[in-house]
Design a protein around this motif. Structure first.
Motif, mmCIF file in Angstrom:
data_model
loop_
_atom_site.group_PDB
_atom_site.id
_atom_site.type_symbol
_atom_site.label_atom_id
_atom_site.label_comp_id
_atom_site.label_asym_id
_atom_site.label_seq_id
_atom_site.Cartn_x
_atom_site.Cartn_y
_atom_site.Cartn_z
ATOM 1 N N ARG A 1 31.539 39.926 44.657
ATOM 2 C CA ARG A 1 30.600 39.132 45.435
ATOM 3 C C ARG A 1 30.114 37.971 44.588
ATOM 4 O O ARG A 1 30.204 38.015 43.352
ATOM 5 C CB ARG A 1 29.422 40.005 45.874
ATOM 6 C CG ARG A 1 28.563 39.371 46.958
ATOM 7 C CD ARG A 1 27.472 40.297 47.423
ATOM 8 N NE ARG A 1 26.634 39.656 48.429
ATOM 9 C CZ ARG A 1 25.551 40.198 48.952
ATOM 10 N NH1 ARG A 1 25.175 41.412 48.567
ATOM 11 N NH2 ARG A 1 24.848 39.557 49.858
ATOM 12 N N GLU B 1 34.959 36.473 49.335
ATOM 13 C CA GLU B 1 36.378 36.710 49.069
ATOM 14 C C GLU B 1 37.244 35.474 49.303
ATOM 15 O O GLU B 1 38.427 35.487 48.990
ATOM 16 C CB GLU B 1 36.869 37.881 49.928
ATOM 17 C CG GLU B 1 36.287 39.215 49.462
ATOM 18 C CD GLU B 1 36.843 40.395 50.236
ATOM 19 O OE1 GLU B 1 37.722 40.180 51.106
ATOM 20 O OE2 GLU B 1 36.398 41.532 49.974
ATOM 21 N N CYS C 1 36.913 34.406 45.511
ATOM 22 C CA CYS C 1 37.146 35.357 44.423
ATOM 23 C C CYS C 1 37.962 36.544 44.932
ATOM 24 O O CYS C 1 38.187 36.704 46.133
ATOM 25 C CB CYS C 1 35.816 35.838 43.836
ATOM 26 S SG CYS C 1 34.827 36.815 44.990
ATOM 27 N N ARG C 2 38.385 37.365 44.014
ATOM 28 C CA ARG C 2 39.185 38.539 44.353
ATOM 29 C C ARG C 2 38.346 39.541 45.151
ATOM 30 O O ARG C 2 37.125 39.597 45.007
ATOM 31 C CB ARG C 2 39.720 39.203 43.087
ATOM 32 C CG ARG C 2 40.632 38.299 42.254
ATOM 33 C CD ARG C 2 41.129 39.030 41.021
ATOM 34 N NE ARG C 2 41.855 38.131 40.135
ATOM 35 C CZ ARG C 2 43.130 37.796 40.291
ATOM 36 N NH1 ARG C 2 43.832 38.304 41.295
ATOM 37 N NH2 ARG C 2 43.722 36.970 39.440
ATOM 38 N N SER C 3 39.027 40.333 45.968
ATOM 39 C CA SER C 3 38.319 41.317 46.785
ATOM 40 C C SER C 3 37.633 42.350 45.894
ATOM 41 O O SER C 3 38.081 42.630 44.780
ATOM 42 C CB SER C 3 39.302 42.015 47.737
ATOM 43 O OG SER C 3 40.285 42.702 46.995
ATOM 44 N N CYS D 1 30.316 35.599 39.574
ATOM 45 C CA CYS D 1 31.116 36.608 40.281
ATOM 46 C C CYS D 1 30.813 37.972 39.665
ATOM 47 O O CYS D 1 30.783 38.117 38.436
ATOM 48 C CB CYS D 1 32.601 36.270 40.130
ATOM 49 S SG CYS D 1 33.671 37.384 41.050
ATOM 50 N N LYS E 1 30.846 43.914 43.945
ATOM 51 C CA LYS E 1 29.971 43.795 45.128
ATOM 52 C C LYS E 1 28.876 44.852 45.186
ATOM 53 O O LYS E 1 27.879 44.667 45.868
ATOM 54 C CB LYS E 1 30.799 43.820 46.408
ATOM 55 C CG LYS E 1 31.581 45.093 46.667
ATOM 56 C CD LYS E 1 32.385 44.963 47.952
ATOM 57 C CE LYS E 1 33.198 46.199 48.260
ATOM 58 N NZ LYS E 1 34.005 46.046 49.486
ATOM 59 N N GLU F 1 32.193 38.960 52.658
ATOM 60 C CA GLU F 1 33.352 38.396 53.354
ATOM 61 C C GLU F 1 33.571 36.941 52.964
ATOM 62 O O GLU F 1 34.699 36.521 52.704
ATOM 63 C CB GLU F 1 33.157 38.518 54.869
ATOM 64 C CG GLU F 1 33.209 39.959 55.373
ATOM 65 C CD GLU F 1 33.068 40.029 56.885
ATOM 66 O OE1 GLU F 1 33.022 38.944 57.524
ATOM 67 O OE2 GLU F 1 32.997 41.140 57.424
#
Length: 534
Positions: free
Chosen positions: A285, A277, A280-282, A304, A307, A274
């Motif tokens: 992680r 984000e 960085c983009r969804s 990055c 996730k 959480e």
């Protein structure tokens, strides 16, 4: 209780044991071929098709593939296959890694389980499997130090599940592949760190440097993005970013309390999905390692990655090594810049001091005014045309400014005498190179110019003074300085004669080439005279 005759047991043994021996021989042959391929010097030399094509000899199957994972695109790509139709390979050569796939690959089992979750990638695979008549499949992950690299999958067109023993063999093969590839993986890490320190030595622009360093880090960790962020007035600002997964807008550090809490921590850590984000983009992680820049300035090295992609403790330890190296680079650059500024001030001070010394001596007679500064300027231009490095040019400049410093002991009546000098007066003048070196000898930091000053009146044919050196035994700087010194003196007036024209000075220099002056340097000087004397 059932009794089995010994005759019947011996018959079974005669059938089963040879089969087992044959299977073991095929397995040994398969593993030998696998190890032989993985023992190549370069990763590019591995023949993956030969590896995958040897598996059916051990495990009955109708097709199979080795796929490697690319976290930058979050896709799996086939690098080798057998028994799969071209249409399948064309449509599914590169596919997205489904989220549920991470669990399946870690546990081992069917690529498309019977209770598969609804996912576009699985739908595509299911349709293709049904189209080409595949009933059963199995997939086993390939991991290096806990990091997912790809998987090995086998398929059957019969509804015949893979046995546990067969899956164990597949896992053995996958483990050997991982162990073999780990050598290249660790070599890439070593090469990246070596390349980093090599680029530190190159010392080019820091923007290009950090872009190249981030490219090394992305290759080293096999992630989809990396960035270096600096903290300025509670704002986290990107200094350099590689990839399009990290946001480029500054972010308040107050919105990321984990970063603020760990700013002085000496270890790398994972940021929860959480919080990640926000930077960085969804679907991705972040792994973060604090940077100690210089004094109280702070920053972060950020990786990055998808996730579900695993970064191990070893990866975090390696990330800390990278952050320490980058922090050291920042500190070194800051120190070097401070030293360069101080050095620049000292060089300017020294230059001014040397010019003042030269000017002080020249004030004794108007005929020598600007002689040292002109000789220094011509010498520097001459050396630059020859392609000398700056260190050597600076040494020559200092020597040119001080080349006549020894004349400070010569009485004014000799320096300003309008008639021919007596033998005693000429001996006094000829001593000025020796006196000059004796004066400078006590000045630390410029002793390297002593030979240049001592020998700037030596002649190429050995008739000069003070030591009668000849040819190449005369330092190159002294040979250059002799030409420039004489030319400047010729175009300037002296107590005993008026100034020569530039044409006359050129003719005199040319006539004395090979006797008084180095012929090669003389030719170069005359060919470039306009550039040298501008």
């Amino acid at each position: 209780m059932f009794l089995v005759s010994t005759d019947r047991i011996s018959v079974i043994d005669r059938i089963v044991i040879p089969l087992r021996i044959t299977l073991m021989e095929r397995l040994a042959s398969c593993l030998y071929n696998l190890l032989n391929q993985l023992n190549r010097r370069q990763e590019e030399e591995i023949d993956w098709h030969r590896i995958i094509e040897g598996i059916p000899a051990v495990i009955p199957c109708d097709g199979g593939a080795i796929r490697f994972y690319n976290p930058i695109t979050n896709k799996l790509s086939i690098i080798a296959s057998f028994g799969l139709p071209r249409e399948y390979l064309k449509r599914l050569r590169e596919v997205e890694m489904p989220e549920v796939g991470w669990t399946i690959i870690k546990e081992g089992g069917p690529l498309i389980p019977k209770d598969y979750r609804i996912h576009p990638a699985y739908q595509a695979w299911k349709r293709e499997f049904e189209r080409i008549g595949i009933k059963t499949n199995v997939v086993v992950g390939i991991f290096i130090d806990g990091k997912f690299l790809g998987f090995l999958s086998l398929v059957r067109k019969k509804d015949l599940p893979f046995k546990r023993s067969e899956i164990k063999i597949i896992r053995i093969i996958a483990g050997i592949i991982a162990k073999g590839l780990s050598r290249f993986y660790h070599l890439r890490i070593e090469a990246s760190l070596y390349d980093f320190f090599h680029r530190i030595r190159a010392r080019y622009g820091y923007r290009r440097f950090f872009r190249d360093v981030l490219a090394m880090i992305v290759r080293c960790f096999n992630v989809n993005g990396a960035g270096i962020f600096i903290l300025e007035q509670k704002l986290l600002k990107p200094l350099s970013i590689l990839g399009d997964t990290l946001y480029t807008q500054p972010k308040s550090i107050l919105d990321l309390p984990e970063l603020l809490e760990n700013i002085d921590v000496r270890n790398a850590f994972l940021l929860d999905p959480e919080r990640s984000e926000q930077l960085c983009r969804s679907g991705n992680r972040l792994a973060v390692a604090p940077l100690l820049l210089h004094q109280d300035h702070r920053g972060f090295l950020i990786l990055c990655f998808p996730k579900y992609y695993l970064l191990t403790n070893d990866d975090l330890a390696l990330l800390h090594i990278w952050s320490s190296a980058i922090s050291s680079y920042f500190a070194t650059i800051h120190t070097l810049r401070r030293v360069e500024r101080e050095r620049g001030r000292m060089v300017r001070f020294t230059d001014d001091l040397l010019r003042s010394l030269a000017t002080g001596m020249e004030l004794r007679t108007p005929h020598f005014r600007n002689h040292a500064s002109d000789v220094a300027r011509y010498s520097v231009n001459f050396a630059r045309r020859l392609g000398w490095n700056e260190s050597r040019i600076n040494r020559l400049r200092t020597a040119a400014l001080l080349h006549d410093i020894g004349k400070i002991v010569i009485p004014d009546q000799i320096l300003n005498k309008p008639t021919r000098l007596s033998e005693w007066e000429w001996r006094m003048v000829k001593r000025h190179p020796i006196v000059g070196t004796e004066i400078i000898e006590g000045v630390s930091g410029i002793k390297s110019i002593l030979p240049i000053i001592r020998h700037h009146h030596e002649n190429y044919d050995g008739t000069g003074y003070p030591d009668g050196l000849r040819g190449r035994k005369i330092p190159t700087e002294s040979r250059l300085l002799a030409i420039v010194d004489t030319y400047q003196a010729l175009i300037s007036s002296r107590p005993y004669r008026p100034a020569h024209t530039k044409r006359e000075a050129r003719r005199i220099i040319e006539e004395q080439s090979g006797s008084r002056f180095d012929p090669q340097l003389t030719r170069f000087f005359l060919d470039n005279l306009n550039h040298i004397t501008r």
